[in-house]
Each structure stands twice: as structure tokens, then as C-alpha cells.
Scaffold this active site. Sequence first.
Site, PDB file in Angstrom:
ATOM      1  N   TYR A 125      -0.640  -1.382   8.767  1.00  0.00           N
ATOM      2  CA  TYR A 125       0.707  -0.803   8.996  1.00  0.00           C
ATOM      3  C   TYR A 125       0.994  -0.244  10.399  1.00  0.00           C
ATOM      4  O   TYR A 125       2.020   0.078  10.633  1.00  0.00           O
ATOM      5  CB  TYR A 125       1.086   0.208   8.050  1.00  0.00           C
ATOM      6  CG  TYR A 125       1.343  -0.295   6.556  1.00  0.00           C
ATOM      7  CD1 TYR A 125       0.781  -1.304   5.777  1.00  0.00           C
ATOM      8  CD2 TYR A 125       2.434   0.559   5.742  1.00  0.00           C
ATOM      9  CE1 TYR A 125       1.090  -1.631   4.589  1.00  0.00           C
ATOM     10  CE2 TYR A 125       2.648   0.209   4.724  1.00  0.00           C
ATOM     11  CZ  TYR A 125       2.127  -0.863   4.030  1.00  0.00           C
ATOM     12  OH  TYR A 125       2.443  -1.326   2.858  1.00  0.00           O
ATOM     13  N   LYS A 176     -12.230  -5.121   0.890  1.00  0.00           N
ATOM     14  CA  LYS A 176     -12.354  -6.244   0.648  1.00  0.00           C
ATOM     15  C   LYS A 176     -13.461  -6.756   1.655  1.00  0.00           C
ATOM     16  O   LYS A 176     -13.184  -7.808   2.643  1.00  0.00           O
ATOM     17  CB  LYS A 176     -11.044  -7.183   1.063  1.00  0.00           C
ATOM     18  CG  LYS A 176     -11.054  -8.638   0.879  1.00  0.00           C
ATOM     19  CD  LYS A 176     -11.114  -9.052  -0.717  1.00  0.00           C
ATOM     20  CE  LYS A 176     -11.310 -10.577  -0.728  1.00  0.00           C
ATOM     21  NZ  LYS A 176     -11.256 -10.915  -2.121  1.00  0.00           N
ATOM     22  N   ASP A 209      -9.760  -7.346  -5.335  1.00  0.00           N
ATOM     23  CA  ASP A 209      -9.236  -8.088  -6.187  1.00  0.00           C
ATOM     24  C   ASP A 209      -9.713  -7.837  -7.738  1.00  0.00           C
ATOM     25  O   ASP A 209      -8.858  -7.914  -8.868  1.00  0.00           O
ATOM     26  CB  ASP A 209      -9.593  -9.560  -6.119  1.00  0.00           C
ATOM     27  CG  ASP A 209     -10.975  -9.845  -5.642  1.00  0.00           C
ATOM     28  OD1 ASP A 209     -11.551  -8.955  -5.271  1.00  0.00           O
ATOM     29  OD2 ASP A 209     -11.247 -11.021  -4.962  1.00  0.00           O
ATOM     30  N   ASP A 233      -0.765   0.160  -1.530  1.00  0.00           N
ATOM     31  CA  ASP A 233       0.663   0.041  -1.995  1.00  0.00           C
ATOM     32  C   ASP A 233       0.691  -0.648  -3.178  1.00  0.00           C
ATOM     33  O   ASP A 233       1.471  -0.685  -4.060  1.00  0.00           O
ATOM     34  CB  ASP A 233       1.324  -0.559  -0.617  1.00  0.00           C
ATOM     35  CG  ASP A 233       2.505  -0.854  -0.868  1.00  0.00           C
ATOM     36  OD1 ASP A 233       3.353  -0.051  -1.521  1.00  0.00           O
ATOM     37  OD2 ASP A 233       3.113  -1.922  -0.504  1.00  0.00           O
ATOM     38  N   ASP A 237       1.951   0.081  -7.394  1.00  0.00           N
ATOM     39  CA  ASP A 237       2.885  -0.412  -8.090  1.00  0.00           C
ATOM     40  C   ASP A 237       2.419  -1.081  -9.477  1.00  0.00           C
ATOM     41  O   ASP A 237       2.999  -1.020 -10.532  1.00  0.00           O
ATOM     42  CB  ASP A 237       3.349  -1.805  -7.189  1.00  0.00           C
ATOM     43  CG  ASP A 237       4.765  -1.288  -6.570  1.00  0.00           C
ATOM     44  OD1 ASP A 237       4.848  -0.278  -6.085  1.00  0.00           O
ATOM     45  OD2 ASP A 237       5.651  -2.110  -6.189  1.00  0.00           O
TER      46      ASP A 237
HETATM   47  C1  IPM Z   1       5.811   2.551  -0.626  1.00  0.00           C
HETATM   48  C2  IPM Z   1       6.646   1.700   0.089  1.00  0.00           C
HETATM   49  C3  IPM Z   1       6.334   1.511   1.638  1.00  0.00           C
HETATM   50  C4  IPM Z   1       4.883   1.248   1.945  1.00  0.00           C
HETATM   51  C5  IPM Z   1       7.287   0.459   2.352  1.00  0.00           C
HETATM   52  C6  IPM Z   1       8.723   0.766   2.109  1.00  0.00           C
HETATM   53  C7  IPM Z   1       6.918   0.251   3.713  1.00  0.00           C
HETATM   54  O1  IPM Z   1       6.358   0.236  -0.607  1.00  0.00           O
HETATM   55  O2  IPM Z   1       5.888   3.686  -0.192  1.00  0.00           O
HETATM   56  O3  IPM Z   1       5.054   2.191  -1.631  1.00  0.00           O
HETATM   57  O4  IPM Z   1       4.478   0.178   1.837  1.00  0.00           O
HETATM   58  O5  IPM Z   1       4.294   2.271   2.187  1.00  0.00           O
HETATM   59 MN    MN Z   2       5.183   0.308  -2.214  1.00  0.00          MN
END
Ligand code: IPM
Ligand code: MN
Length: 338
Positions: A125, A176, A209, A233, A237
Amino acid sequence: MIPGDGIGKEVTAAAVKILDALGGLDLHHLPWSADHFLATGVTIPPDGYDMLRSFDAILVGALGDPRVPDNRHARDILLGTRFELDLYVNYRPVRLLDDRLCPLKGRTRADVDFVVFRENTEGIYVGVGGRFKAGTPDEIAVQEEINTYKGVHRIIRHAFEFARARGRGAVAMADKSNAMTDGHALWQRVFHELQSEYPDVQATHFYIDALAMLLVQNPAQFQVIVTNILFGDIITDIGGALQGGLGMAASANLHPGRTSMFEPVHGSAPPLAGNDVANPIGAILSTALMLETLGRAEDARRIERAVEDAVHHGETTRDVGGTLGTRAAGEAILRRLD
Ligand code: IPM
Ligand code: MN
Ligand code: NAD
């Protein structure tokens, strides 16, 4: 408070009502957002990060708007704050609050209760790279991943310390290193180095993975997961889904002892924005993480109990099976603050 964009504004409004009810905080609203950027050309003012450092904590809604396709404002406001304030620990707890919400067949609350420590200040990032011959058939795009000994060491150490302190005896590190044989060899080296300092903590390495698969197949085996910024990240999710939906997931961006930032895991969800449908729980549980960090653990527990109670009674937004709007779901939690 940086409500930001889209549903960020709505979910933070619900969280603020809870904070107002608990009292003891002086909330200062900052307008930084896509609207603000489009109106002024300013993403974050020149003294913005210093201003943020002068507060005890920062609460964020979400940043991201289709009218800013290069995401410049989110990069400055969200990633910029994580980087500039050196908030190297992205703490993302994943806890199922009600069996009914779990998308996995036959799994219960006992199966989904782990935390993710996501490295938050380096990795892929950092914005090191560039494009050559952009827009032509010969375009070359380079995006470098930075892994430093210091950065990898402090996040893995943090995960081990957490596991030891909470009596959560197992740390899983995911990388990885089979494909990324330089950058992720560093993760392997540091993990093995630190492992010997924590003989009381079970330490296991996974390729990312395989870990992603196991999170779906058998999440109960995980207690503490530590990984880099990109993999963290993605798996948080998945963690959101395991809790019933992304709207349930909370997070903290921490530098222990310094001003830290708290925000739901989800984004600005443009299709939902302005319709009073977004789930405010991720934002509300993020305020609990904030209060806990500010030394108000009992108030944090009060919020968590109220959220759980509202969820058990089905007084939630539609994404998690209820019938309420964002405001009403927030008020259902507010009423339950004992
Ligand atoms: C998160 C988001 C951010 C990240 C994006 C918006 C840059 O997805 O906070 O999880 O990847 O950190
Ligand atoms: Mn995110
Ligand atoms: P998103 O998290 O906004 O939405 C993903 C999915 O989850 C959508 O289906 C959405 O409807 C659902 N969802 C998210 N939050 C919800 C909530 N509170 N209640 C109910 N459903 C919810 O991710 P996206 O669509 O990929 O991104 C939208 C924008 O948000 C982009 O600009 C992205 O860069 C940004 N973003 C910002 C952050 C942040 O500020 N921390 C995090 C993720 C994405």
C-alpha cells in the site's frame, strides 16, 4: 469524528448518539470527505495530521466515492492517517454474535471468535512504483511491496503479546512465502525468531490461500491471525461475512500509547447511501473499541452487551435479518444501554 462519505455519515451518526448517551467525550467534527474535496480541492489540510494527533482518538465512518475515481481523498485521509500517525496495528476482531447470523452450515458462536492483526503501515500500500508508457499497448505498471524488519517484527510481536495476555494460546501467521520468496521470507524469519520467545503460545504458519479456505471450512481453529496489509484486508472481509455481514465488523488502527483511529471495516457502500438502510453495528462496535482504548472498558462492555441484545431480539437492519432502518437500529441499541 470524520464521518466521510456515503453510509459513513449515517453509521457514524448512529454511533454518536450512543457516545452522547454515555457522555464524557468532547466530539469535534471534521468535514474531510469527497464532498469537501470536490468543493475545495483539499483532501486533508496541510496541518491535518498534526491536528489529528492533538485529539485523544479519531472515529471514522468510511471514505470512497465514485466521483473521485482515483480515490485520492481516501488515500490522503484514511491511508495517510494510518501512515502518518504510524498506526501499525490494524486490529479487527471477528466474533459471531448470534448463531442465526453465521453463513456456514452447522457453525455456532463457539466456532467464530478470533482476531486479525493486519500490518497497517507498509506492504503493497505504500505507493512506491509508477507507470511507464501509460495508456499505450506497451504500458508497464510497477507497484512495489515494502516489508521492513521493523514493520514485520512489531506487528508479529504485537500478535504474540496479545495471545499471551489474553490467554489466547495460538497465533497463525499467513504469508505467500512460497511465491514471494524475498519479501515474505522476512515474515518467516521474524515469525520463527519471535516464536522462540513465546513458548507458551502455539505458533503456526499458513500460506494465505490455504488460510482463506480454512476460514470458511473451519474457523474454530483460529484465535489470533497476523498478516500483511493486503492479505489482512481480504481476510477481514471474509471475517465480516462470518459475522453475518460486513456491516457487523469493527476495527481499530492503533499505535499503542498514541492517538489511534477507529472505524468499521466496511466502506461507503454507494448503492446504500442516503437510504437509511446501512447496518450501524460495525461503527458502533468500533466506538466500543475506542472507549476501551481510552480506558473506559466498562462503557465498551455496555455497548457490546446492548448490541448483542438487540441482535438477539432481531432489532437490526435488513442485511442481518431485521426490518429496521439505520437510525431505528441505532436507537434499538441505545435503548438497551443498561
Ligand atoms: C479497509 C479498506 C481500505 C484498505 C481501502 C479503502 C483503501 O478496504 O479499511 O479495509 O484496504 O485498507
Ligand atoms: Mn477492506
Ligand atoms: P463496501 O464495504 O462499501 O461494500 C461491500 C458490500 O457490503 C456491499 O454489498 C455493501 O452493500 C455491503 N455493506 C457494506 N457496509 C454495509 C453496512 N454497514 N450495512 C449493510 N451492508 C453493507 O465496499 P465496496 O463496495 O467495495 O467499496 C465502496 C467504496 O468504499 C469504495 O470507494 C471503496 O474504496 C471504499 N472503502 C472504504 C473503506 C474505508 O473507508 N475504511 C473500506 C472499504 C471500502
